[in-house]
Design a protein around this motif. Structure first.
Motif, mmCIF file in Angstrom:
data_model
loop_
_atom_site.group_PDB
_atom_site.id
_atom_site.type_symbol
_atom_site.label_atom_id
_atom_site.label_comp_id
_atom_site.label_asym_id
_atom_site.label_seq_id
_atom_site.Cartn_x
_atom_site.Cartn_y
_atom_site.Cartn_z
ATOM 1 N N ALA A 1 -0.846 -30.372 -7.544
ATOM 2 C CA ALA A 1 0.068 -29.581 -8.376
ATOM 3 C C ALA A 1 -0.204 -28.084 -8.288
ATOM 4 N N LYS A 2 -1.399 -27.712 -7.879
ATOM 5 C CA LYS A 2 -1.679 -26.273 -7.757
ATOM 6 C C LYS A 2 -1.046 -25.679 -6.491
ATOM 7 N N HIS A 3 -0.629 -26.547 -5.561
ATOM 8 C CA HIS A 3 -0.032 -26.064 -4.318
ATOM 9 C C HIS A 3 1.481 -26.260 -4.256
ATOM 10 N N ILE A 4 1.991 -27.269 -4.935
ATOM 11 C CA ILE A 4 3.416 -27.574 -4.862
ATOM 12 C C ILE A 4 3.930 -27.870 -6.264
ATOM 13 N N ARG A 5 5.047 -27.250 -6.604
ATOM 14 C CA ARG A 5 5.600 -27.380 -7.946
ATOM 15 C C ARG A 5 6.990 -28.006 -7.887
ATOM 16 N N VAL A 6 7.288 -28.865 -8.843
ATOM 17 C CA VAL A 6 8.635 -29.396 -9.034
ATOM 18 C C VAL A 6 9.115 -28.901 -10.388
ATOM 19 N N ILE A 7 10.116 -28.057 -10.360
ATOM 20 C CA ILE A 7 10.630 -27.452 -11.597
ATOM 21 C C ILE A 7 11.904 -28.188 -12.009
ATOM 22 N N ASP A 8 11.868 -28.793 -13.196
ATOM 23 C CA ASP A 8 13.042 -29.433 -13.788
ATOM 24 C C ASP A 8 13.811 -28.341 -14.529
ATOM 25 N N VAL A 9 14.828 -27.797 -13.870
ATOM 26 C CA VAL A 9 15.484 -26.588 -14.379
ATOM 27 C C VAL A 9 16.066 -26.784 -15.782
ATOM 28 N N PRO A 10 16.878 -27.818 -16.054
ATOM 29 C CA PRO A 10 17.408 -27.969 -17.423
ATOM 30 C C PRO A 10 16.308 -28.153 -18.465
ATOM 31 N N ASP A 11 15.224 -28.788 -18.065
ATOM 32 C CA ASP A 11 14.136 -29.056 -19.009
ATOM 33 C C ASP A 11 13.454 -27.785 -19.464
#
Length: 615
Positions: free
Chosen positions: A580-590
Motif C-alpha cells: 500500500a505504500k507503493h500503490i494506491r487505490v482511491i475510491d473517489v466517491p468514498d
C-alpha cells in the motif's frame, strides 16, 4: 422511405436529397419480407449515394472509384414472425432483468433461438437468394433499427458471420439460416442489453433486420479474401505526432478480411494511417515496424468451407498480385520497399507495411475525399468500413473502394463540442494537461489506481517493481465493469523498468484511461509513451492516453488528493496490503462525499482537465 429504409428524422433530412424512387424500388426488389432494412443497411446505402453524387467541393470524381458489394436485405418483420412462430416473445422482458440474470439466462435463450424454424415461404425465398448468388462467399450482418443511428451506434454489439458458401444447396441454406438465427439471438446478448441500459433504451422494441452481401475479394488458391480491408475515421482521434492534422482523418488497414482492422486481435496489428501524413508511424525503428505489423490474415477457406486465420508468409509471395504495394523487405537494420520482383524473395522476410499503397497510388487522396465528403453532408464526424480492389494498370494500378458501412459518430464517441470548463474551484481540480491532449470525455470515474512517480523512482528492488505490475493486473480483473483509470510514472509498459511500470496490454485492458506522469528527475523529464508501440495498443483498445507534466508552469496536480486519500488496496487485495505504500487505490466517491472524477479533453485547444463532479 419511412416504411422501407428509416423513420429517423435526422436520417431523412439528409437522405431526401440523395435517394430517388428508383433507389427505393431497387431496395424493395432485393428485400425478403416486409418492414425496414435496418440501420446498418440504411447507412451504407446513404453513404454510397452521397459519395457518388457530384459535388463542387470534391477534389476527385468519386463515382468512378466507389461502389458497394452486391447486397440483399432480410427485413425487420421476418424477425417478428420468427419470434412468434417459435414462441420466443417471452424473451422481450430480458432487458428489464438484473445483470446477473441476463448473463445467467443468455445461454438458454441463445439455444432456443438456434433451435427456431423459419416458415416454408421464407425458406424458399432464402433458396432463391442463394441460387442467384451462386457459390460466391457471403457475409450475414446485423442491421438492427438501433444500429448506426445518430444517437447510439451499437457498434460491435450484434453479430455478423462470414459464410464460404461452398457446400450443397441444402448445406448452404442451413448455414445461412443458422447465421441469421445467431444474429437474432445476439439481440439479447449481455453486451447488447447492458449497452441499451446505459443508453436508456430499455423500453425500445429492438427490431433486427439482416444484411446479406457477397464478400468482396479474390480467390488465391483455396483462400478467398479482399486485397485490403479497413476502417476509416473522418477525424483522427489519435494524434501521436504534432505534424498530424486531425481533420484529414485516420485509417486502420489490413490484408484479408476486415476483422483484424475492426477488432483488435491479440499479438497482431493493423497498419495505422494518419491521412495527413500517411507514412508517419507511431513506431520508427525497423525492429518495431516489423514487430508491430500484421502477421496473420483472416481468410475464407473455400476447400474447408470455413473461416480461418493463416500466417501472412503463407499468403504473400513475389507472385502475389500487387505484393509490392502491400509489403516491404526486412533487412534487419532497416525496412526497404520492394523495388523489383523475380529475385526469389523470401516471404518470411516480407513485412506488411502498405507503404507503396499509401505513397504510390491514389488510395490516400481517395479515402480523404470520401471521409471529408461524408462528414460534410452528415454534419458530424463519421467512420466507415471498406475494402479495396486493386486493378493492375501501368504505370500505377487503379483502385475500387467498396463501402460496407457508414456510422455517424455520436457526441459521446467523438465529443466534437467538448468544452473544458474554466470555472472549476481549484480545490476540486485534480490534474490538468496541455501536452498532446487527446479528444473526449471520460465520465464517472469511480476508482483511481495510482503509482506515485517519486516513490517509484526510489524503489531499489526491481522485484518489488515487477510485483507492482502483477498487482495492477489483478486489480484490472477485480475492477472489471467499473470505471477506473491508471496513473503512474511515465512511461507505462516500458522495457526499461526504471522509466515506468512494466505492464502489458493484458494487464490494463479494462482501464478507461492510462495517465503517464512525467516528473523532473535530475533535471530531465522522462519520455512518455506517445510515439511508441505501447501507444498503439491503447489506440486500438479505446483506452485514452494522457500525459501529465506536474512540474510545468500552470499545470494542476493535486498531490494531497493522491497522497492523503484513504487507500482501498487492502479492501480489494488484502494479501497485497504490504504494498500500500507503493500503490494506491482511491475510491473517489468514498473520499469526496459522493462525487466522481470527470476528465474533459479538447485536442483542438490541447487542453485537458480532471476534476471532481457531482452527478
Amino acid at each position: 422511405m419511412k416504411s422501407l429504409v428509416s423513420d429517423q428524422l435526422a436520417f431523412i433530412r439528409i437522405a431526401r436529397d440523395f435517394f430517388n424512387i428508383y433507389d427505393l424500388k431497387e431496395i424493395k426488389n432485393r428485400r425478403i419480407g416486409k418492414g425496414k432494412i435496418g440501420g446498418k443497411a440504411a447507412g451504407m446505402m446513404l453513404a454510397y449515394k452521397i459519395v457518388c453524387k457530384p459535388d463542387a467541393e470534391d477534389e476527385i470524381d468519386l463515382a468512378q472509384y466507389v461502389t458497394i458489394p452486391e447486397t440483399y436485405f432480410v427485413a425487420s418483420d421476418v424477425f417478428y414472425n420468427f419470434k412468434t412462430r417459435n414462441g420466443l416473445e417471452y424473451t422481450v422482458s430480458q432487458k428489464y432483468r438484473s445483470r446477473e440474470e441476463i448473463e445467467r439466462d443468455y445461454p438458454k435463450i441463445r439455444a432456443a433461438y438456434l433451435a427456431g424454424q423459419f416458415p416454408d415461404s421464407t425458406l424458399q425465398q432464402f433458396r432463391n437468394l442463394l441460387a442467384e448468388i451462386g457459390t460466391a462467399p457471403i457475409i450475414v450482418r446485423s442491421s438492427s433499427l438501433l444500429e448506426d443511428n445518430f444517437g447510439s451506434a451499437f457498434a460491435g454489439k450484434y453479430d455478423s458471420y462470414f459464410l464460404p458458401n461452398q457446400g450443397t444447396p441444402e448445406e448452404n441454406l442451413e448455414a445461412l439460416t443458422r447465421a441469421i438465427r445467431q444474429v437474432y439471438a445476439s439481440v439479447l446478448s449481455p453486451d447488447a442489453l447492458f449497452y441499451r441500459n446505459i443508453q436508456g433504451l430499455e423500453d425500445y422494441d429492438e427490431r433486427m433486420a439482416i444484411l446479406i452481401q457477397k464478400v468482396q475479394g479474390q480467390r488465391h488458391g483455396n483462400y478467398y479474401f479482399p486485397y485490403v480491408a479497413g476502417v476509416g475515421f473522418s477525424r483522427n482521434p489519435f494524434i501521436w505526432n504534432k505534424k498530424l492534422r486531425r481533420e484529414d482523418g485516420f485509417l486502420r488497414i489490413v490484408l484479408g478480411l476486415g476483422t483484424r482492422a475492426v477488432d483488435r486481435i491479440a499479438r497482431d496489428y493493423s497498419r495505422m494511417v494518419g491521412l495527413s501524413h500517411p507514412l508517419l508511424r507511431p513506431v520508427t525503428t525497423a525492429a518495431d515496424i516489423a514487430k508491430y505489423s500484421q502477421r496473420f490474415v483472416d481468410v475464407l477457406d473455400l476447400k474447408a468451407n470455413d473461416v480461418t486465420s493463416v500466417p501472412a508468409h503463407e499468403i504473400i509471395s513475389e507472385d502475389f498480385p500487387g505484393i509490392q504495394y502491400l509489403a516491404s523487405l526486412n533487412e534487419g537494420d532497416f525496412i526497404k520497399p520492394i523495388f523489383a520482383l523475380g529475385r526469389g524473395l523470401d516471404p518470411r522476410q516480407m513485412v506488411l507495411t502498405f507503404d507503396n499503397l499509401l505513397k504510390n497510388t491514389d488510395f490516400v487522396p481517395l479515402m480523404k475525399t470520401i471521409l471529408k465528403k461524408l462528414e460534410r453532408h452528415y454534419n458530424r464526424p463519421v467512420d466507415v468500413e471498406f475494402t479495396v480492389e486493386l486493378i493492375p494498370k501501368y504505370p500505377r494500378p487503379e483502385l475500387k473502394i467498396y463501402l460496407l458501412q457508414c456510422r455517424p459518430l455520436s457526441n459521446r464517441e467523438w465529443a466534437a463540442d467538448v468544452s473544458v470548463p474554466n470555472n472549476i474551484p481549484i480545490d476540486e481540480q485534480v490534474f490538468s494537461s496541455t501536452h498532446l491532449v487527446p479528444h473526449g470525455i471520460v465520465e464517472r470515474v469511480k476508482y483511481i489506481i495510482y503509482v506515485d512517480p517519486i516513490d517509484y523512482s526510489q524503489i531499489a528492488s526491481n522485484s518489488v517493481r515487477m510485483e507492482l505490475a502483477r498487482i495492477i493486473s489483478k486489480l484490472n480483473k477485480k475492477l472489471e465493469g467499473e470505471n477506473f483509470i491508471l496513473m503512474g510514472p511515465g512511461r507505462w509498459g516500458s522495457s526499461n523498468i526504471d522509466l515506468g511500470v512494466r505492464v502489458t496490454y493484458a494487464d490494463i485492458y479494462n482501464a478507461r484511461m492510462l495517465i503517464e506522469i512525467a516528473t523532473s528527475k535530475n533535471g530531465a523529464t522522462p519520455e512518455v509513451s506517445y510515439g511508441t508501440h505501447f501507444f498503439q495498443d491503447l489506440v486500438e483498445s479505446n483506452i485514452l492516453p494522457l500525459a501529465l507534466f506536474p512540474d510545468s508552469a500552470g499545470s494542476v496536480f493535486n498531490r494531497p488528493f493522491f497522497e492523503q486519500s484513504p487507500n482501498a488496496l487492502p479492501r480489494f487485495l488484502p494479501e497485497y496490503a504490504t504494498f500500500a505504500k507503493h500503490i494506491r487505490v482511491i475510491d473517489v466517491p468514498d473520499v469526496t462525499q459522493g462525487k466522481f472524477l470527470r476528465v474533459v479533453m479538447n485536442s483542438e485547444k490541447n487542453k485537458g482537465l480532471g476534476y471532481l463532479h457531482q452527478y
